[in-house]
Scaffold this motif. Structure first.
Motif, PDB file in Angstrom:
ATOM      1  N   UNK A 111      -8.793  11.029  -2.008  1.00  0.00           N
ATOM      2  CA  UNK A 111      -9.822  10.595  -2.954  1.00  0.00           C
ATOM      3  C   UNK A 111      -9.238  10.442  -4.360  1.00  0.00           C
ATOM      4  N   UNK A 112      -8.388  11.376  -4.754  1.00  0.00           N
ATOM      5  CA  UNK A 112      -7.788  11.328  -6.088  1.00  0.00           C
ATOM      6  C   UNK A 112      -6.865  10.110  -6.241  1.00  0.00           C
ATOM      7  N   UNK A 113      -6.109   9.800  -5.200  1.00  0.00           N
ATOM      8  CA  UNK A 113      -5.236   8.626  -5.239  1.00  0.00           C
ATOM      9  C   UNK A 113      -6.061   7.362  -5.373  1.00  0.00           C
ATOM     10  N   UNK A 114      -7.136   7.262  -4.599  1.00  0.00           N
ATOM     11  CA  UNK A 114      -7.975   6.069  -4.663  1.00  0.00           C
ATOM     12  C   UNK A 114      -8.634   5.928  -6.036  1.00  0.00           C
ATOM     13  N   UNK A 115      -9.095   7.019  -6.598  1.00  0.00           N
ATOM     14  CA  UNK A 115      -9.690   6.984  -7.943  1.00  0.00           C
ATOM     15  C   UNK A 115      -8.661   6.529  -8.968  1.00  0.00           C
ATOM     16  N   UNK A 116      -7.431   7.000  -8.840  1.00  0.00           N
ATOM     17  CA  UNK A 116      -6.359   6.599  -9.752  1.00  0.00           C
ATOM     18  C   UNK A 116      -6.085   5.099  -9.648  1.00  0.00           C
ATOM     19  N   UNK A 117      -6.070   4.578  -8.426  1.00  0.00           N
ATOM     20  CA  UNK A 117      -5.868   3.143  -8.214  1.00  0.00           C
ATOM     21  C   UNK A 117      -6.979   2.356  -8.891  1.00  0.00           C
ATOM     22  N   UNK A 145      -9.422  -3.080  -7.919  1.00  0.00           N
ATOM     23  CA  UNK A 145      -8.868  -2.851  -6.587  1.00  0.00           C
ATOM     24  C   UNK A 145      -9.156  -1.428  -6.133  1.00  0.00           C
ATOM     25  N   UNK A 146      -9.464  -1.325  -4.845  1.00  0.00           N
ATOM     26  CA  UNK A 146      -9.747  -0.038  -4.230  1.00  0.00           C
ATOM     27  C   UNK A 146      -9.255  -0.096  -2.793  1.00  0.00           C
ATOM     28  N   UNK A 147      -8.603   0.954  -2.361  1.00  0.00           N
ATOM     29  CA  UNK A 147      -8.166   1.016  -0.963  1.00  0.00           C
ATOM     30  C   UNK A 147      -9.321   1.475  -0.092  1.00  0.00           C
ATOM     31  N   UNK A 148      -9.463   0.841   1.051  1.00  0.00           N
ATOM     32  CA  UNK A 148     -10.442   1.326   2.016  1.00  0.00           C
ATOM     33  C   UNK A 148      -9.918   2.637   2.578  1.00  0.00           C
ATOM     34  N   UNK A 149     -10.833   3.516   2.902  1.00  0.00           N
ATOM     35  CA  UNK A 149     -10.457   4.841   3.399  1.00  0.00           C
ATOM     36  C   UNK A 149      -9.570   4.740   4.635  1.00  0.00           C
ATOM     37  N   UNK A 150      -9.918   3.859   5.558  1.00  0.00           N
ATOM     38  CA  UNK A 150      -9.122   3.707   6.785  1.00  0.00           C
ATOM     39  C   UNK A 150      -7.709   3.235   6.465  1.00  0.00           C
ATOM     40  N   UNK A 151      -7.567   2.333   5.512  1.00  0.00           N
ATOM     41  CA  UNK A 151      -6.254   1.829   5.100  1.00  0.00           C
ATOM     42  C   UNK A 151      -5.432   2.953   4.491  1.00  0.00           C
ATOM     43  N   UNK A 195       0.820  -1.211   0.000  1.00  0.00           N
ATOM     44  CA  UNK A 195       0.000   0.000   0.000  1.00  0.00           C
ATOM     45  C   UNK A 195       0.855   1.264   0.000  1.00  0.00           C
ATOM     46  N   UNK A 196       1.844   1.307   0.860  1.00  0.00           N
ATOM     47  CA  UNK A 196       2.669   2.511   0.961  1.00  0.00           C
ATOM     48  C   UNK A 196       3.467   2.745  -0.318  1.00  0.00           C
ATOM     49  N   UNK A 197       3.952   1.677  -0.928  1.00  0.00           N
ATOM     50  CA  UNK A 197       4.690   1.812  -2.187  1.00  0.00           C
ATOM     51  C   UNK A 197       3.774   2.320  -3.293  1.00  0.00           C
ATOM     52  N   UNK A 198       2.545   1.846  -3.316  1.00  0.00           N
ATOM     53  CA  UNK A 198       1.570   2.300  -4.315  1.00  0.00           C
ATOM     54  C   UNK A 198       1.313   3.798  -4.140  1.00  0.00           C
ATOM     55  N   UNK A 199       1.150   4.233  -2.903  1.00  0.00           N
ATOM     56  CA  UNK A 199       0.917   5.657  -2.630  1.00  0.00           C
ATOM     57  C   UNK A 199       2.139   6.491  -3.024  1.00  0.00           C
ATOM     58  N   UNK A 200       3.324   6.046  -2.635  1.00  0.00           N
ATOM     59  CA  UNK A 200       4.537   6.780  -2.994  1.00  0.00           C
ATOM     60  C   UNK A 200       4.692   6.878  -4.506  1.00  0.00           C
TER      61      UNK A 200
END
Length: 110
Positions: A28-34, A42-48, A12-17
């Protein structure tokens, strides 16, 4: 077919970086991009997502700042730091090594 979170959980952290290496962004923009990059598999949960932001920020791998939107809710933007860029490059190398090992292990040592 849906990608199980167990397969991706440790990355998860590598994906965000990786996303932040392209540009500063907000949750929200990062999650939409994923979702777009994975064709909605695949979608990240908000808490994650926000837990990862906290860990990354505490590790000085990212910084955050408030956007200056004139309409709508204020957004908290995240930016990768030089330390975060170095961590991302190391994580990419580690991923390539692990990927090769897993290929050998599940493909009979080939």
């Amino acid at each position: 077919m849906s990608i199980t979170s167990d397969i991706i959980r440790g990355h998860t952290e590598t994906i965000i970086l990786s996303h932040l290496e392209e540009k500063d962004s907000y949750g929200y923009e990062i999650n939409k991009s994923i979702q777009q990059k994975t064709d909605n598999q695949y979608e990240l949960k908000e808490a994650t997502l926000y837990s990862a932001f906290r860990r990354l920020e505490q590790g000085n791998l990212i910084t955050s700042y408030w956007g200056d939107q004139s309409t709508g809710a204020r957004r908290r933007y995240y930016a990768i730091t030089p330390l975060g860029r170095a961590a991302l490059e190391q994580n990419k190398l580690d991923w390539e090594n692990v990927k090769q090992l897993i290929d050998k292990l599940i493909n009979g040592g080939e």
